[in-house]
Scaffold this active site. Structure first.
Site, PDB file in Angstrom:
ATOM      1  N   SER A  39      41.237   0.473 -24.396  1.00  0.00           N
ATOM      2  CA  SER A  39      42.222   0.835 -25.417  1.00  0.00           C
ATOM      3  C   SER A  39      42.727  -0.412 -26.138  1.00  0.00           C
ATOM      4  O   SER A  39      41.952  -1.150 -26.735  1.00  0.00           O
ATOM      5  CB  SER A  39      43.353   1.637 -24.764  1.00  0.00           C
ATOM      6  OG  SER A  39      44.131   2.301 -25.731  1.00  0.00           O
ATOM      7  N   ASP A 159      40.278   7.646 -25.581  1.00  0.00           N
ATOM      8  CA  ASP A 159      40.940   6.567 -24.866  1.00  0.00           C
ATOM      9  C   ASP A 159      40.347   6.296 -23.481  1.00  0.00           C
ATOM     10  O   ASP A 159      40.286   7.184 -22.633  1.00  0.00           O
ATOM     11  CB  ASP A 159      42.426   6.936 -24.733  1.00  0.00           C
ATOM     12  CG  ASP A 159      43.219   5.975 -23.885  1.00  0.00           C
ATOM     13  OD1 ASP A 159      42.918   4.773 -23.911  1.00  0.00           O
ATOM     14  OD2 ASP A 159      44.152   6.437 -23.209  1.00  0.00           O
TER      15      ASP A 159
END
Length: 287
Positions: A39, A159
Site C-alpha cells: 500500500s 490493497d
C-alpha cells in the site's frame, strides 16, 4: 553475506513516517538487496529506489489542497478517495517527475504486495518496468471502500494490507534471511476487529474470500507482530517504528502534523543508525 530485505508496511498518510525513515537511509547511503512494499509502503519504496530524497514528502504534502489528490470530490467522481490518475500518472510524469533511469540501475529487487479479491490471497509481483507496471502499485494502494479494484494481467487486485500487511515471512522464504522492517504503528499497538465489516460484507458480497481476509486481518496482523518480536530477539529482523503513537489518521490533511511525523521517522532512524549498520554487516546480528 546474507541477503538483506527491507519491508515497508502501509498505513495511508501514516506512511509519511516511512518517508522520513527512508530519507535517513538515503542520507546514510543504506541499500538493501530487496524491498517489499504494501500500500503506502509500496508507493514510498519507489522514490527510495530512485534515490529521490524528499520526493515522498512532497507528494504527500504539496498537493493536499488539490481536490484531484485526496477529497470527497475524487471519491464521488472516480470511486477512489485518492485521485488515482493524479497519483499514478500526473505526479510521476509531470508534477514530480520520477527518475526511471536510477530505478532501473538499482541493485534492489522491488516486490509489490496486493490482494487478489477473488481468492483473498496476497499477490506478490516483482517490478521490472516501473512505468509499464505501475498498475501494481496502484492496486496495492487501493483501499477497500475508498477505491476501485485494479484489473491487471487478468487479476482483480486491491490493497495488499488486506492479506499480508507486513510481508516479512514472504521475504524470509524467498532468500532474505535478514530484514529491516519499517512499521507505521507504535510498539504497543495491536489491531482490533474491523468496525466496518458489515459494510464490507455488503459491498463485496461477490467476493466472499476478500471479506474473509478482512474479517481475519486483525488476527494475522497481531500474530505477525508477535513473530517480529521473536525474530528481533534472534537477530533476524531490525525494526524501526514510531517511538511514540502517531496522532494522524490514514487520510490526514493537516500539513503541520504530517511534517512532524516525517521528522519523527527521520529522527527515529538516525538514533538507531549505529545499531542498524551493525545488523547489516554482521552475519548473526545482535539487536
Amino acid at each position: 553475506m546474507d541477503k538483506i530485505g527491507l519491508v515497508l508496511e502501509g498505513g495511508g498518510m501514516r506512511g509519511i513516517y516511512t518517508a522520513g525513515v527512508l530519507d535517513c537511509l538515503l542520507d546514510h547511503e543504506i541499500e538493501t538487496d530487496g524491498v517489499i512494499g504494501v500500500s503506502a509502503g509500496a508507493c514510498h519504496a519507489t522514490s527510495y529506489l530512485s534515490k529521490q530524497r524528499e520526493r515522498n514528502f512532497r507528494v504527500n504534502t504539496k498537493y493536499l489542497k488539490d481536490k484531484e489528490y485526496l477529497s470527497l470530490h475524487s471519491l464521488l467522481k472516480t470511486g477512489s478517495l485518492f485521485g488515482m490518475d493524479m497519483l499514478f500518472n500526473r505526479i510521476p510524469h509531470e508534477l514530480e517527475p520520477y527518475d526511471y533511469d536510477t530505478f532501473n540501475q538499482s541493485k534492489s529487487e522491488l516486490i509489490i504486495v496486493s490482494t487478489n479479491i477473488e481468492t483473498g490471497e496476497p499477490d506478490y509481483h516483482v517490478i521490472k518496468d516501473m512505468d509499464k507496471e505501475i498498475g501494481y502499485i496502484q492496486a496495492s494502494s487501493s483501499l477497500p471502500l475508498l477505491a476501485q479494484y485494479v484489473e491487471i494481467d487478468g487479476k482483480k487486485l486491491m490493497d495488499g494490507g488486506c492479506s499480508d500487511s507486513i510481508p516479512v515471512q514472504y521475504m524470509r522464504s524467498h532468500g532474505y534471511p535478514k530484514n529491516i522492517v519499517i512499521l507505521t504503528q507504535h510498539k504497543d499497538y495491536r489491531k482490533g476487529k474491523n468496525n466496518l465489516l458489515p459494510i464490507i460484507k455488503h459491498n463485496y458480497k461477490e467476493y466472499p474470500k476478500l471479506v474473509d481476509a478482512l474479517a481475519n486481518r486483525h488476527f494475522q496482523y497481531n500474530r505477525t507482530l508477535d513473530e517480529l518480536q521473536y525474530l528481533q530477539r534472534q537477530g533476524e529482523v531490525f525494526i524501526i517504528q514510531p517511538s511514540e503513537p502517531l496522532s494522524i489518521s490514514r487520510i490526514e490533511k493537516n500539513i503541520d502534523k504530517l511534517k512532524k511525523v516525517y521528522q519523527l521517522g527521520y529522527e527515529d532512524c538516525e538514533k538507531q543508525m549505529k545499531e542498524l549498520k551493525t545488523f547489516m554487516t554482521e552475519e548473526k546480528a545482535v539487536v
